[in-house]
Scaffold this motif. Structure first.
Motif, PDB file in Angstrom:
ATOM      1  N   ASP A  56       0.839  -1.206   0.000  1.00 42.61           N
ATOM      2  CA  ASP A  56       0.000   0.000   0.000  1.00 42.61           C
ATOM      3  C   ASP A  56       0.867   1.246   0.000  1.00 42.61           C
ATOM      4  O   ASP A  56       1.950   1.273   0.594  1.00 42.61           O
ATOM      5  CB  ASP A  56      -0.913   0.026   1.236  1.00 42.61           C
ATOM      6  CG  ASP A  56      -2.168  -0.809   1.076  1.00 42.61           C
ATOM      7  OD1 ASP A  56      -2.453  -1.267  -0.056  1.00 42.61           O
ATOM      8  OD2 ASP A  56      -2.868  -0.994   2.085  1.00 42.61           O
ATOM      9  N   ARG A  57       0.337   2.285  -0.656  1.00 42.99           N
ATOM     10  CA  ARG A  57       0.984   3.601  -0.663  1.00 42.99           C
ATOM     11  C   ARG A  57       0.284   4.459   0.378  1.00 42.99           C
ATOM     12  O   ARG A  57      -0.916   4.714   0.273  1.00 42.99           O
ATOM     13  CB  ARG A  57       0.868   4.270  -2.023  1.00 42.99           C
ATOM     14  CG  ARG A  57       1.647   3.568  -3.100  1.00 42.99           C
ATOM     15  CD  ARG A  57       1.552   4.358  -4.413  1.00 42.99           C
ATOM     16  NE  ARG A  57       2.678   4.076  -5.270  1.00 42.99           N
ATOM     17  CZ  ARG A  57       3.907   4.551  -5.132  1.00 42.99           C
ATOM     18  NH1 ARG A  57       4.182   5.382  -4.160  1.00 42.99           N
ATOM     19  NH2 ARG A  57       4.858   4.240  -5.972  1.00 42.99           N
ATOM     20  N   VAL A  58       1.042   4.896   1.373  1.00 44.12           N
ATOM     21  CA  VAL A  58       0.490   5.673   2.478  1.00 44.12           C
ATOM     22  C   VAL A  58       1.198   7.029   2.515  1.00 44.12           C
ATOM     23  O   VAL A  58       2.420   7.101   2.441  1.00 44.12           O
ATOM     24  CB  VAL A  58       0.696   4.950   3.824  1.00 44.12           C
ATOM     25  CG1 VAL A  58       0.123   5.753   4.975  1.00 44.12           C
ATOM     26  CG2 VAL A  58       0.094   3.547   3.777  1.00 44.12           C
ATOM     27  N   GLU A  59       0.401   8.083   2.603  1.00 50.14           N
ATOM     28  CA  GLU A  59       0.936   9.424   2.802  1.00 50.14           C
ATOM     29  C   GLU A  59       0.445   9.902   4.161  1.00 50.14           C
ATOM     30  O   GLU A  59      -0.752   9.820   4.447  1.00 50.14           O
ATOM     31  CB  GLU A  59       0.465  10.380   1.707  1.00 50.14           C
ATOM     32  CG  GLU A  59       0.919  10.022   0.312  1.00 50.14           C
ATOM     33  CD  GLU A  59       2.409  10.211   0.103  1.00 50.14           C
ATOM     34  OE1 GLU A  59       3.010  11.127   0.713  1.00 50.14           O
ATOM     35  OE2 GLU A  59       2.987   9.431  -0.691  1.00 50.14           O
ATOM     36  N   ILE A  60       1.364  10.357   4.990  1.00 49.74           N
ATOM     37  CA  ILE A  60       1.011  10.878   6.315  1.00 49.74           C
ATOM     38  C   ILE A  60       1.550  12.292   6.422  1.00 49.74           C
ATOM     39  O   ILE A  60       2.730  12.528   6.221  1.00 49.74           O
ATOM     40  CB  ILE A  60       1.625  10.013   7.441  1.00 49.74           C
ATOM     41  CG1 ILE A  60       1.174   8.564   7.326  1.00 49.74           C
ATOM     42  CG2 ILE A  60       1.242  10.601   8.814  1.00 49.74           C
ATOM     43  CD1 ILE A  60       1.885   7.625   8.287  1.00 49.74           C
ATOM     44  N   VAL A  61       0.636  13.197   6.721  1.00 55.47           N
ATOM     45  CA  VAL A  61       1.026  14.593   6.947  1.00 55.47           C
ATOM     46  C   VAL A  61       0.604  14.935   8.364  1.00 55.47           C
ATOM     47  O   VAL A  61      -0.552  14.741   8.735  1.00 55.47           O
ATOM     48  CB  VAL A  61       0.316  15.543   5.946  1.00 55.47           C
ATOM     49  CG1 VAL A  61       0.679  16.996   6.238  1.00 55.47           C
ATOM     50  CG2 VAL A  61       0.669  15.182   4.517  1.00 55.47           C
ATOM     51  N   HIS A  62       1.560  15.397   9.160  1.00 57.60           N
ATOM     52  CA  HIS A  62       1.215  15.821  10.506  1.00 57.60           C
ATOM     53  C   HIS A  62       1.786  17.198  10.744  1.00 57.60           C
ATOM     54  O   HIS A  62       2.733  17.628  10.077  1.00 57.60           O
ATOM     55  CB  HIS A  62       1.681  14.817  11.570  1.00 57.60           C
ATOM     56  CG  HIS A  62       3.154  14.682  11.691  1.00 57.60           C
ATOM     57  ND1 HIS A  62       3.890  15.361  12.609  1.00 57.60           N
ATOM     58  CD2 HIS A  62       4.040  13.916  10.988  1.00 57.60           C
ATOM     59  CE1 HIS A  62       5.170  15.029  12.477  1.00 57.60           C
ATOM     60  NE2 HIS A  62       5.277  14.174  11.510  1.00 57.60           N
ATOM     61  N   PHE A  63       1.187  17.898  11.648  1.00 60.17           N
ATOM     62  CA  PHE A  63       1.511  19.296  11.870  1.00 60.17           C
ATOM     63  C   PHE A  63       2.436  19.438  13.069  1.00 60.17           C
ATOM     64  O   PHE A  63       2.279  18.765  14.079  1.00 60.17           O
ATOM     65  CB  PHE A  63       0.233  20.088  12.047  1.00 60.17           C
ATOM     66  CG  PHE A  63      -0.657  19.981  10.853  1.00 60.17           C
ATOM     67  CD1 PHE A  63      -0.489  20.831   9.773  1.00 60.17           C
ATOM     68  CD2 PHE A  63      -1.629  18.997  10.765  1.00 60.17           C
ATOM     69  CE1 PHE A  63      -1.277  20.714   8.646  1.00 60.17           C
ATOM     70  CE2 PHE A  63      -2.442  18.865   9.645  1.00 60.17           C
ATOM     71  CZ  PHE A  63      -2.252  19.732   8.588  1.00 60.17           C
ATOM     72  N   VAL A  64       3.388  20.340  12.935  1.00 63.57           N
ATOM     73  CA  VAL A  64       4.358  20.598  13.978  1.00 63.57           C
ATOM     74  C   VAL A  64       4.207  22.058  14.389  1.00 63.57           C
ATOM     75  O   VAL A  64       4.190  22.949  13.535  1.00 63.57           O
ATOM     76  CB  VAL A  64       5.796  20.340  13.470  1.00 63.57           C
ATOM     77  CG1 VAL A  64       6.809  20.611  14.567  1.00 63.57           C
ATOM     78  CG2 VAL A  64       5.927  18.930  12.941  1.00 63.57           C
ATOM     79  N   GLY A  65       4.067  22.284  15.686  1.00 66.90           N
ATOM     80  CA  GLY A  65       3.932  23.648  16.172  1.00 66.90           C
ATOM     81  C   GLY A  65       5.265  24.377  16.193  1.00 66.90           C
ATOM     82  O   GLY A  65       6.327  23.781  16.175  1.00 66.90           O
TER      83      GLY A  65
END
Length: 67
Positions: A56-65
């Motif tokens: 599977d192709r997984v893209e994860i975007v998470h935010f950093v303060g």
């Protein structure tokens, strides 16, 4: 299991079965993240029921303060 995460081939433990498991593995389960699996954005309430499969192709975007 081998996944393509953010464009890189990554081997993860076979115990990882769902998006929720994957986020826990990377310690992102308590962070605001957007996850896409095979070009489909996964809603947060679906993380625990969205199964992952080898390749599977997984893209994860998470935010950093910061400031």
């Amino acid at each position: 299991m081998t996944l393509i995460i953010n464009g890189e081939t990554v081997t993860v433990p076979d115990e990882i079965k769902t998006v929720s498991d994957l986020l826990s593995h990377f310690r992102l389960d308590n962070k605001l993240a957007i996850v896409e699996v095979n070009v489909r954005i996964i809603q947060k309430h679906e993380y625990g029921i969205t199964a992952l499969a080898n390749g599977d192709r997984v893209e994860i975007v998470h935010f950093v303060g910061g400031g």
